[in-house]
Design a protein around this motif. Structure first.
Motif, PDB file in Angstrom:
ATOM      1  N   LEU A  88       0.819  -1.211   0.000  1.00  0.00           N
ATOM      2  CA  LEU A  88       0.000   0.000   0.000  1.00  0.00           C
ATOM      3  C   LEU A  88       0.859   1.270   0.000  1.00  0.00           C
ATOM      4  N   VAL A  89       1.826   1.371   0.923  1.00  0.00           N
ATOM      5  CA  VAL A  89       2.603   2.611   1.016  1.00  0.00           C
ATOM      6  C   VAL A  89       3.547   2.796  -0.164  1.00  0.00           C
ATOM      7  N   SER A  90       3.961   1.701  -0.793  1.00  0.00           N
ATOM      8  CA  SER A  90       4.880   1.818  -1.933  1.00  0.00           C
ATOM      9  C   SER A  90       4.205   2.372  -3.178  1.00  0.00           C
ATOM     10  N   ARG A  91       2.879   2.516  -3.143  1.00  0.00           N
ATOM     11  CA  ARG A  91       2.174   3.111  -4.294  1.00  0.00           C
ATOM     12  C   ARG A  91       2.645   4.543  -4.531  1.00  0.00           C
ATOM     13  N   ILE A  92       3.195   5.168  -3.506  1.00  0.00           N
ATOM     14  CA  ILE A  92       3.688   6.537  -3.643  1.00  0.00           C
ATOM     15  C   ILE A  92       4.808   6.614  -4.676  1.00  0.00           C
ATOM     16  N   VAL A  93       5.609   5.534  -4.779  1.00  0.00           N
ATOM     17  CA  VAL A  93       6.734   5.529  -5.732  1.00  0.00           C
ATOM     18  C   VAL A  93       6.529   4.497  -6.839  1.00  0.00           C
ATOM     19  N   ALA A  94       5.322   3.982  -6.985  1.00  0.00           N
ATOM     20  CA  ALA A  94       5.076   2.909  -7.951  1.00  0.00           C
ATOM     21  C   ALA A  94       5.327   3.339  -9.393  1.00  0.00           C
ATOM     22  N   HIS A  95       5.284   4.644  -9.657  1.00  0.00           N
ATOM     23  CA  HIS A  95       5.505   5.139 -11.021  1.00  0.00           C
ATOM     24  C   HIS A  95       6.969   5.059 -11.438  1.00  0.00           C
ATOM     25  N   ASP A  96       7.881   4.914 -10.465  1.00  0.00           N
ATOM     26  CA  ASP A  96       9.318   4.854 -10.738  1.00  0.00           C
ATOM     27  C   ASP A  96       9.837   3.479 -10.323  1.00  0.00           C
ATOM     28  N   ARG A  97      10.166   2.645 -11.296  1.00  0.00           N
ATOM     29  CA  ARG A  97      10.527   1.251 -11.008  1.00  0.00           C
ATOM     30  C   ARG A  97      11.773   1.146 -10.123  1.00  0.00           C
ATOM     31  N   VAL A  98      12.759   2.011 -10.340  1.00  0.00           N
ATOM     32  CA  VAL A  98      13.986   1.937  -9.547  1.00  0.00           C
ATOM     33  C   VAL A  98      13.701   2.273  -8.085  1.00  0.00           C
ATOM     34  N   LEU A  99      12.967   3.357  -7.846  1.00  0.00           N
ATOM     35  CA  LEU A  99      12.604   3.704  -6.472  1.00  0.00           C
ATOM     36  C   LEU A  99      11.777   2.592  -5.844  1.00  0.00           C
ATOM     37  N   LEU A 100      10.861   2.032  -6.620  1.00  0.00           N
ATOM     38  CA  LEU A 100       9.988   0.971  -6.103  1.00  0.00           C
ATOM     39  C   LEU A 100      10.801  -0.252  -5.685  1.00  0.00           C
ATOM     40  N   VAL A 101      11.749  -0.662  -6.520  1.00  0.00           N
ATOM     41  CA  VAL A 101      12.564  -1.835  -6.199  1.00  0.00           C
ATOM     42  C   VAL A 101      13.375  -1.599  -4.931  1.00  0.00           C
ATOM     43  N   GLY A 102      13.998  -0.419  -4.790  1.00  0.00           N
ATOM     44  CA  GLY A 102      14.758  -0.116  -3.579  1.00  0.00           C
ATOM     45  C   GLY A 102      13.889  -0.131  -2.340  1.00  0.00           C
ATOM     46  N   VAL A 103      12.708   0.467  -2.433  1.00  0.00           N
ATOM     47  CA  VAL A 103      11.769   0.492  -1.302  1.00  0.00           C
ATOM     48  C   VAL A 103      11.339  -0.924  -0.922  1.00  0.00           C
ATOM     49  N   LEU A 104      11.032  -1.750  -1.901  1.00  0.00           N
ATOM     50  CA  LEU A 104      10.593  -3.118  -1.614  1.00  0.00           C
ATOM     51  C   LEU A 104      11.692  -3.935  -0.947  1.00  0.00           C
ATOM     52  N   PHE A 105      12.916  -3.828  -1.461  1.00  0.00           N
ATOM     53  CA  PHE A 105      14.026  -4.571  -0.867  1.00  0.00           C
ATOM     54  C   PHE A 105      14.155  -4.269   0.628  1.00  0.00           C
ATOM     55  N   VAL A 106      14.116  -2.987   0.975  1.00  0.00           N
ATOM     56  CA  VAL A 106      14.417  -2.627   2.355  1.00  0.00           C
ATOM     57  C   VAL A 106      13.216  -2.825   3.284  1.00  0.00           C
ATOM     58  N   LEU A 107      12.005  -2.561   2.810  1.00  0.00           N
ATOM     59  CA  LEU A 107      10.850  -2.653   3.708  1.00  0.00           C
ATOM     60  C   LEU A 107      10.353  -4.084   3.898  1.00  0.00           C
ATOM     61  N   LEU A 108      10.699  -4.979   3.015  1.00  0.00           N
ATOM     62  CA  LEU A 108      10.230  -6.360   3.140  1.00  0.00           C
ATOM     63  C   LEU A 108      11.156  -7.230   3.993  1.00  0.00           C
ATOM     64  N   THR A 109      12.259  -6.659   4.480  1.00  0.00           N
ATOM     65  CA  THR A 109      13.235  -7.457   5.238  1.00  0.00           C
ATOM     66  C   THR A 109      13.361  -6.931   6.671  1.00  0.00           C
ATOM     67  N   PRO A 110      12.912  -7.686   7.669  1.00  0.00           N
ATOM     68  CA  PRO A 110      12.986  -7.246   9.075  1.00  0.00           C
ATOM     69  C   PRO A 110      14.408  -7.232   9.611  1.00  0.00           C
ATOM     70  N   CYS A 111      14.692  -6.263  10.456  1.00  0.00           N
ATOM     71  CA  CYS A 111      16.021  -6.094  11.033  1.00  0.00           C
ATOM     72  C   CYS A 111      16.354  -7.234  12.000  1.00  0.00           C
ATOM     73  N   ILE A 112      17.628  -7.605  12.031  1.00  0.00           N
ATOM     74  CA  ILE A 112      18.078  -8.650  12.958  1.00  0.00           C
ATOM     75  C   ILE A 112      19.223  -8.173  13.831  1.00  0.00           C
ATOM     76  N   ASP A 113      19.668  -6.917  13.664  1.00  0.00           N
ATOM     77  CA  ASP A 113      20.834  -6.479  14.435  1.00  0.00           C
ATOM     78  C   ASP A 113      20.482  -5.376  15.430  1.00  0.00           C
ATOM     79  N   TYR A 114      20.536  -4.089  15.022  1.00  0.00           N
ATOM     80  CA  TYR A 114      20.377  -3.060  16.047  1.00  0.00           C
ATOM     81  C   TYR A 114      18.956  -2.913  16.562  1.00  0.00           C
ATOM     82  N   VAL A 115      17.987  -3.636  15.983  1.00  0.00           N
ATOM     83  CA  VAL A 115      16.648  -3.659  16.580  1.00  0.00           C
ATOM     84  C   VAL A 115      16.708  -4.221  18.000  1.00  0.00           C
ATOM     85  N   ILE A 116      17.616  -5.169  18.223  1.00  0.00           N
ATOM     86  CA  ILE A 116      17.769  -5.760  19.552  1.00  0.00           C
ATOM     87  C   ILE A 116      18.234  -4.696  20.543  1.00  0.00           C
TER      88      ILE A 116
END
Length: 318
Positions: A88-116
Motif C-alpha cells: 500500500l505505502v509503496s504506491r507513492i513511488v510505484a511510477h518509478d521502477r527503480v525507487l519501487l525496487v529499492g523500497v521493496l528490498f528494504v521494507l520487506l526485510t525485518p532487522c536482525i541487528d540493532y533492533v535488539i
C-alpha cells in the motif's frame, strides 16, 4: 565510573541525536570520509551487538526459544502484515521502477541487528528478539524473492545472491554472540572476566553513538547528491513506521504478550534490515544504480525514528 555510565544512560537520547548530527556534519563537510566510515559500519555494529548480548542472560535463552506466542507474533507481523502495508505505502513511488525496487528490498526485510539494541533501550524483551533473529533471517531469505516476484516480476529475482545475508549473520550476530557467551562464562569464574563484562556493558551508549555517527557519515554525501530523486521515498518510510506501530502494538496485545514482548514486537515490525540487504541491492544491474541510495535513505530515516521510539514506545505501551 558508575556515575559516568549512569549519566550517559540518563541522557542517552540526546547523545544519540548528537551522534546523528556529528555523522551528518562530518559526511557533508568531508565527503571523502564516506569510504573509511563505511568500512567501520560492520565492526561498529558487531561491537554494538556484543555489548548488547553481554546484557542478555544466556541461561534464559532456552525460555525465550520456547516462547511460541512471541515468535509466532513476530513472524506474523513481519511476513503477513508488513507485505500488505508495504504494497500500500509503496504506491507513492510505484511510477518509478527503480525507487519501487529499492523500497521493496528494504521494507520487506525485518532487522536482525540493532533492533535488539533499540528494543532493549526501550524496555523490550531483547532476549526474545535475539532468539527470533535466526528465524527472521531464514524467513526473509526464503520469502523476499517470492514477494519481489509478486510485486515487480521475475527479472529482479534472478539477480539475488544469498551470500551477503549469510555473511552478515555470521559477522554481526553469530560471532558477537559467541564472544558474549564466552565473556559471561569467564565473568562467572574469574575476577578479570567480571571486570571486562562490566566495562563492555558500560560502553553501550558510546558504542551506539559511534555506530550512529559512522553509518550517517558513510551515507549522507551520496544521499545529498541524489536528494531530489530520493525525497519521494521519505514519506514512504515515515508512513510505514507510523502504520506499523499500532499494528505491532495490537498484534502483541491480541497474542496476550507481556509489556516487554509487546514493545519488541513493535520495534521488530518497524525496523528494517537495510545494512544487511544493501550488498544485495548493490549487486543489481546498472539500470538500478539509484536503488542502493533508496535503501540508505531508509537507514537515515529509521535511525531518527528509532531515537524517538526509545522514549515514545514505553509511553505508548506501559
Amino acid at each position: 565510573m558508575r556515575t559516568v555510565v549512569d549519566r550517559m544512560e540518563t541522557h542517552q537520547v540526546a547523545l544519540y541525536v548528537a551522534g546523528l548530527a556529528i555523522g551528518a556534519a562530518l559526511g557533508l563537510a568531508v565527503p571523502t570520509v564516506s569510504g573509511p566510515a563505511g568500512a567501520l559500519v560492520e565492526p561498529a555494529l558487531a561491537a554494538l551487538l556484543y555489548a548488547t548480548f553481554l546484557g542478555i542472560p544466556f541461561a534464559r535463552m532456552g525460555e525465550a526459544l520456547r516462547d511460541v506466542r512471541f515468535l509466532g507474533t513476530v513472524l506474523a507481523v513481519n511476513f503477513v502484515a508488513v507485505p500488505i502495508v508495504v504494497l500500500l505505502v509503496s504506491r507513492i513511488v510505484a511510477h518509478d521502477r527503480v525507487l519501487l525496487v529499492g523500497v521493496l528490498f528494504v521494507l520487506l526485510t525485518p532487522c536482525i541487528d540493532y533492533v535488539i539494541v533499540f528494543s532493549g533501550l526501550a524496555g523490550g524483551a531483547k532476549d526474545r528478539l535475539l532468539a527470533a533473529a535466526p528465524l527472521l533471517m531464514l524467513a526473509q531469505m526464503i520469502l523476499l524473492p517470492a514477494y519481489l516476484w509478486l510485486f515487480v516480476g521475475a527479472d529482479v529475482v534472478r539477480t539475488l545472491d544469498v551470500a551477503p545475508f549469510v555473511r552478515a549473520f555470521v559477522v554481526i550476530i553469530a560471532l558477537p554472540l559467541v564472544l558474549a557467551g564466552a565473556t559471561q562464562w569467564a565473568a562467572a569464574r574469574t575476577r578479570w572476566g567480571a571486570v571486562l563484562s562490566a566495562a563492555v556493558s558500560g560502553a553501550m551508549v558510546p558504542v551506539m553513538v559511534l555506530t550512529l555517527a559512522v553509518v550517517v557519515a558513510s551515507q549522507i554525501a551520496g544521499v545529498r547528491s541524489e536528494l531530489s530523486s530520493l525525497l519521494l521515498t521519505v514519506p514512504v518510510y515515515v508512513l510505514f513506521a507510523v502504520v506499523m506501530t499500532p499494528i505491532g502494538a495490537v498484534a502483541g496485545r491480541f497474542a496476550g504478550l507481556d509489556v516487554p514482548s509487546r514493545r519488541s514486537v513493535v520495534f521488530s515490525g518497524v525496523t528494517r534490515n537495510s545494512l544487511v540487504i544493501l550488498p544485495l541491492v548493490l549487486a543489481l544491474p546498472a539500470a538500478y544504480d539509484l536503488a542502493p541510495l533508496v535503501v540508505v535513505t531508509q537507514t537515515l530515516v529509521e535511525l531518527v525514528v528509532m531515537v524517538v521510539f526509545v522514549r515514545l514506545i514505553p509511553r505508548l505501551i506501559r
